[in-house]
Design a protein around this motif. Structure first.
Motif, mmCIF file in Angstrom:
data_model
loop_
_atom_site.group_PDB
_atom_site.id
_atom_site.type_symbol
_atom_site.label_atom_id
_atom_site.label_comp_id
_atom_site.label_asym_id
_atom_site.label_seq_id
_atom_site.Cartn_x
_atom_site.Cartn_y
_atom_site.Cartn_z
ATOM 1 N N ASP A 90 0.869 -1.182 0.000
ATOM 2 C CA ASP A 90 0.000 0.000 0.000
ATOM 3 C C ASP A 90 0.901 1.225 0.000
ATOM 4 O OD1 ASP A 90 -2.205 1.604 0.058
ATOM 5 O OD2 ASP A 90 -3.102 0.704 1.838
ATOM 6 N N GLU A 91 0.339 2.372 0.161
ATOM 7 C CA GLU A 91 1.132 3.594 0.282
ATOM 8 C C GLU A 91 1.554 3.786 1.738
ATOM 9 O OE1 GLU A 91 -0.525 7.069 -1.619
ATOM 10 O OE2 GLU A 91 -1.763 5.830 -2.950
ATOM 11 N N GLN A 92 2.793 4.186 1.928
ATOM 12 C CA GLN A 92 3.330 4.549 3.249
ATOM 13 C C GLN A 92 3.262 3.390 4.257
ATOM 14 O OE1 GLN A 92 1.249 8.127 4.437
ATOM 15 N NE2 GLN A 92 2.334 9.398 2.945
ATOM 16 N N VAL A 93 3.622 2.219 3.819
ATOM 17 C CA VAL A 93 3.758 1.089 4.729
ATOM 18 C C VAL A 93 5.138 1.154 5.361
ATOM 19 C CG1 VAL A 93 3.766 -1.425 4.930
ATOM 20 C CG2 VAL A 93 2.212 -0.311 3.315
ATOM 21 N N SER A 94 5.233 0.956 6.674
ATOM 22 C CA SER A 94 6.508 1.104 7.382
ATOM 23 C C SER A 94 6.970 -0.215 7.981
ATOM 24 C CB SER A 94 6.375 2.142 8.499
ATOM 25 O OG SER A 94 5.546 1.634 9.534
ATOM 26 N N PHE A 95 8.248 -0.236 8.376
ATOM 27 C CA PHE A 95 8.801 -1.421 9.048
ATOM 28 C C PHE A 95 8.118 -1.625 10.404
ATOM 29 C CE2 PHE A 95 11.838 -4.218 11.033
ATOM 30 C CZ PHE A 95 12.314 -4.978 9.966
#
Length: 341
Positions: free
Chosen positions: A218-223
């Motif tokens: 998706d957009e702006q998925v983070s660790f």
């Protein structure tokens, strides 16, 4: 007459009686009133008087031989019938013991339940796969050393000719590639299935095992999203007191990459053959999807990113039920399976 007696004796000795039909055939030919042996006795009156005693003794010996063989076979079949006890009333209810789900099936269902509650769908794909979906699209270039970690089985075209681009999948990551090819982000799915690797079978390894992989794009998925997802899974699967740690690692299809460990539930961190004495057991590999993988399936890596993870169902099951030998899952021993009723 003596030649006929010798020939008939040879037939009697060679006759094999393995069922009741053959027993009846033997009786008709050699023992009954209209048998070939009875016919020889009828011809005894035509034998010259000086030879009749000798021929009669030979016929009696032949008769005893045939009757002995018939009686022994008859007793053997009667004994087998006596060993089989027929219920007094075949219409009475005879309860059949009920089986249970295999432990791998139970754990697979539990894993899917946990991720389903987090919004992950379930996807499936082929076990016989091409090199592109199993390696190339996942950022495994041809002849890359990382391929050696997943030595697999290739499919023959015929006559011993290997078909280099068709193989048994080494992970369910092929389903991730197929999913991203046919679905636009956002994508959130898990991929359970059977996988194959050319490994020596032992208490900790097998050439056939099961995986569950997950993908979120998706957009702006983070660790942090990745860590929170796996942290929640571990607590749900093994209990709230489960300790978790992440270690840096390397996978061609994710960057950065990590491996996730939990405290070994078999030895409680003291060290055993399953955890190799470390007190920790790896349960998953994970990382942020490499931009090259997204570009290989036509997803704009500058707009979208995501994380992926994978875990072995056998490893999870061994920890959950404290099973110390991986081979028990495929031996189909009823004594083992009954423990999971």
């Amino acid at each position: 007459m003596n030649e006929q007696i010798k020939a008939l004796q040879a037939e009697i000795d060679a006759f094999v009686i393995s069922n009741e039909g053959e027993l009846e055939s033997f009786r008709n030919q050699f023992v009954g009133r209209k048998s070939r042996l009875a016919s020889l006795f009828d011809e005894l009156k035509n034998v010259p008087a000086e030879n009749r005693r000798e021929v009669g003794q030979a016929l009696n010996g032949l008769k005893n031989s045939a009757e002995t063989k018939f009686s022994e076979a008859q007793e053997a079949f009667a004994g087998n019938a006596a060993d089989f006890e027929v219920p007094s009333d075949l219409t009475l209810y005879n309860p059949i013991s009920q089986g249970s789900l295999h432990p791998l099936t139970k754990v697979r269902a539990r894993i899917l339940e946990i991720f389903n509650r987090m919004g992950f769908s379930v996807s499936d794909g082929p076990e016989i796969e091409t090199d592109f979906y199993n390696f190339t699209a996942l950022n495994f270039p041809a002849n890359h050393p990382a391929r050696e970690m997943q030595d697999t089985f290739f499919i023959e075209k015929g006559a011993g000719e290997i078909q280099d681009d068709v193989l048994l999948r080494t992970h369910t990551s092929n389903v991730q590639i197929r999913l991203m090819q046919h679905q636009k982000p956002p994508i959130r799915s898990v991929m359970p299935g059977r996988v194959y690797r050319n490994e020596a079978i032992s208490a900790r390894a097998h050439c056939l095992f099961h995986q569950v992989e997950g993908l979120y794009v998706d957009e702006q998925v983070s660790f942090k999203d990745l860590k929170d997802t796996l942290y929640h899974f571990a607590k749900e699967m093994f209990g709230k007191d489960t300790k978790v740690r992440f270690r840096p690692s390397y996978f061609p299809f994710t960057e950065p990459s990590a491996e996730m460990d939990i405290t070994c539930l078999l030895c409680k961190g003291d060290g055993c053959n399953v955890c190799k004495g470390a007190g920790w057991v790896e349960i998953a590999g994970a990382g942020m999807v490499d931009p090259n993988v997204l570009e290989n399936v036509g997803i704009d890596s500058k707009k979208y990113n995501g994380f992926a993870f994978g875990m072995g169902i056998e490893r999870i099951t061994m920890l959950k039920y404290q099973i110390k030998d991986l081979r028990l899952f495929t031996e189909n021993d009823v004594r083992f399976l009954k423990q999971f009723n």
